[in-house]
Scaffold this active site. Structure first.
Site, mmCIF file in Angstrom:
data_model
loop_
_atom_site.group_PDB
_atom_site.id
_atom_site.type_symbol
_atom_site.label_atom_id
_atom_site.label_comp_id
_atom_site.label_asym_id
_atom_site.label_seq_id
_atom_site.Cartn_x
_atom_site.Cartn_y
_atom_site.Cartn_z
ATOM 1 N N MET A 126 7.736 -5.137 0.490
ATOM 2 C CA MET A 126 8.160 -6.059 1.549
ATOM 3 C C MET A 126 8.597 -7.391 0.929
ATOM 4 S SD MET A 126 5.919 -5.178 4.851
ATOM 5 C CE MET A 126 4.402 -5.957 4.395
ATOM 6 N N HIS A 149 3.781 -5.909 -7.874
ATOM 7 C CA HIS A 149 5.004 -5.156 -7.563
ATOM 8 C C HIS A 149 5.775 -4.836 -8.842
ATOM 9 C CE1 HIS A 149 4.512 -7.794 -3.871
ATOM 10 N NE2 HIS A 149 4.492 -6.589 -3.330
ATOM 11 N N GLN A 156 5.298 -2.272 11.254
ATOM 12 C CA GLN A 156 3.968 -1.994 10.691
ATOM 13 C C GLN A 156 3.023 -3.167 10.870
ATOM 14 O OE1 GLN A 156 5.497 -1.440 6.546
ATOM 15 N NE2 GLN A 156 3.607 -2.476 5.957
ATOM 16 N N LEU A 200 -3.768 -9.389 -6.984
ATOM 17 C CA LEU A 200 -2.554 -10.114 -6.591
ATOM 18 C C LEU A 200 -2.095 -9.622 -5.222
ATOM 19 C CD1 LEU A 200 -0.447 -10.262 -9.891
ATOM 20 C CD2 LEU A 200 -2.100 -11.922 -8.976
#
Ligand code: AMP
Length: 299
Positions: free
Chosen positions: A30, A37, A61, A194
């Site tokens: 996202m 990521h 979501q 994180l």
């Protein structure tokens, strides 16, 4: 790296790659990227010929409107992080990375999707009942991304542990031959997992947050000699009373929403350590400073 904002462009790039026999890796995100990521992206770049990273804040979501509105949107910085990661890598296999950044209309041209997914027991615990519709919304977007990117492999972080079980169930349901690749949690030096939500913590809350991981690590040691129920109770008590033992400014305190010790695959709570052949995982959700943090520990 190429940025693509339309499904038509993505489909034609994927068709071209498929015609050449290239293997595609998909990393759904996202945005608001961080090293967590990037670890997924890096692994995908090493294991596939082409990588599709989606950066899409999926409205369906979110069961909390405020959370959706407050969700950070930092596409330009994200693209730079990806480009820097690519140039810092020397042994990458992928020759192309597509950063897919669709608008909501592009992703859902017919308006809000009506399809609803059910996954049974894996979604009936922990996050499921507390975030109604969340996993169905995740499944809708992930399936759409599977259809568009046609990946051989899809990369998901163990930070969202239950999400991995749900995607495993989705793949079983739709029978797509996609390899699900779970990736370990990346943490800050002080142990905090994180998360894009960490940037919403005040400095005092950010300084307090590593106690979540520290408590879970201690719980893993206790598991050597304590029962499941005792470890569960100790984790909840330790975090709930943290501010009494360590006085905090502004009335900051941990408010655990749940801590469950579950089978690593079925996600069903276990009562004894030897109730599972798959290993046990502790999953926690804790409120701190108006931010909901999640983490896990493997026993
Ligand atoms: P999100 O953008 O939060 O939906 O996350 C996209 C993907 O990155 C999900 O598969 C997450 O589980 C994964 N992810 C998020 N944070 C971390 C982290 N700290 N370590 C590893 N993976 C992560």
């Amino acid at each position: 790296m190429r940025q693509i904002a339309t499904t038509a462009e993505l489909q034609s790039a994927v068709a071209e790659a498929k015609a050449k026999g290239l293997e595609i890796g998909l990393v759904p995100t996202m945005g608001a990227l961080h090293e967590g990521h990037l670890s997924l992206i890096e692994r995908a770049l090493r294991e596939n010929d082409m990588v599709v990273v989606s950066l899409f804040v999926n409205p369906i979501q979110f069961n909390n409107k405020e959370d959706l509105e407050k969700y950070p949107r930092t596409i330009d910085a994200d693209l730079k992080l990806i480009a820097d990661k690519i140039s810092a890598m020397d042994d990458l296999r992928a020759t192309e990375l597509l950063a897919f950044t669709p608008s909501v209309d592009e992703m859902y041209p017919d308006g809000e999707p009506t399809e609803v997914y059910h996954f049974g027991p894996v979604e009936e615990v922990m996050e499921g009942p507390r975030r109604p519709g969340h996993f169905s919304g995740v499944a809708v977007v992930v399936r759409r991304l599977f259809d568009l990117a046609q990946p051989k492999r899809a990369y998901f972080g163990e930070k969202d542990y239950q999400q991995i079980a749900v995607i495993r169930a989705l793949l079983k349901q739709i029978q797509y031959p996609i390899e699900l690749v779970p990736c370990p949690i990346v943490r800050a030096d002080d142990g905090l997992a994180l998360s894009s939500r960490n940037m919403r913590l005040s400095p005092a809350a950010r300084a307090m947050a590593p106690a979540i991981n520290a408590t879970l690590e201690q719980a893993a040691e206790m598991a050597e000699y304590e029962d499941v129920d005792d470890v569960k109770e100790w984790v909840l008590d330790t975090l709930s009373s943290y501010h009494e033992v360590n006085p905090q400014p502004d009335g900051l305190k941990f408010e655990p929403e749940y801590f469950e010790i579950v089978d690593a695959i079925t996600l069903q709570p276990i009562e004894n350590w030897d109730d599972t052949d798959n290993g046990a995982v502790g999953c926690i959700a804790v409120w701190l400073d108006g931010v909901r943090l999640i983490d896990i520990v493997k026993f």
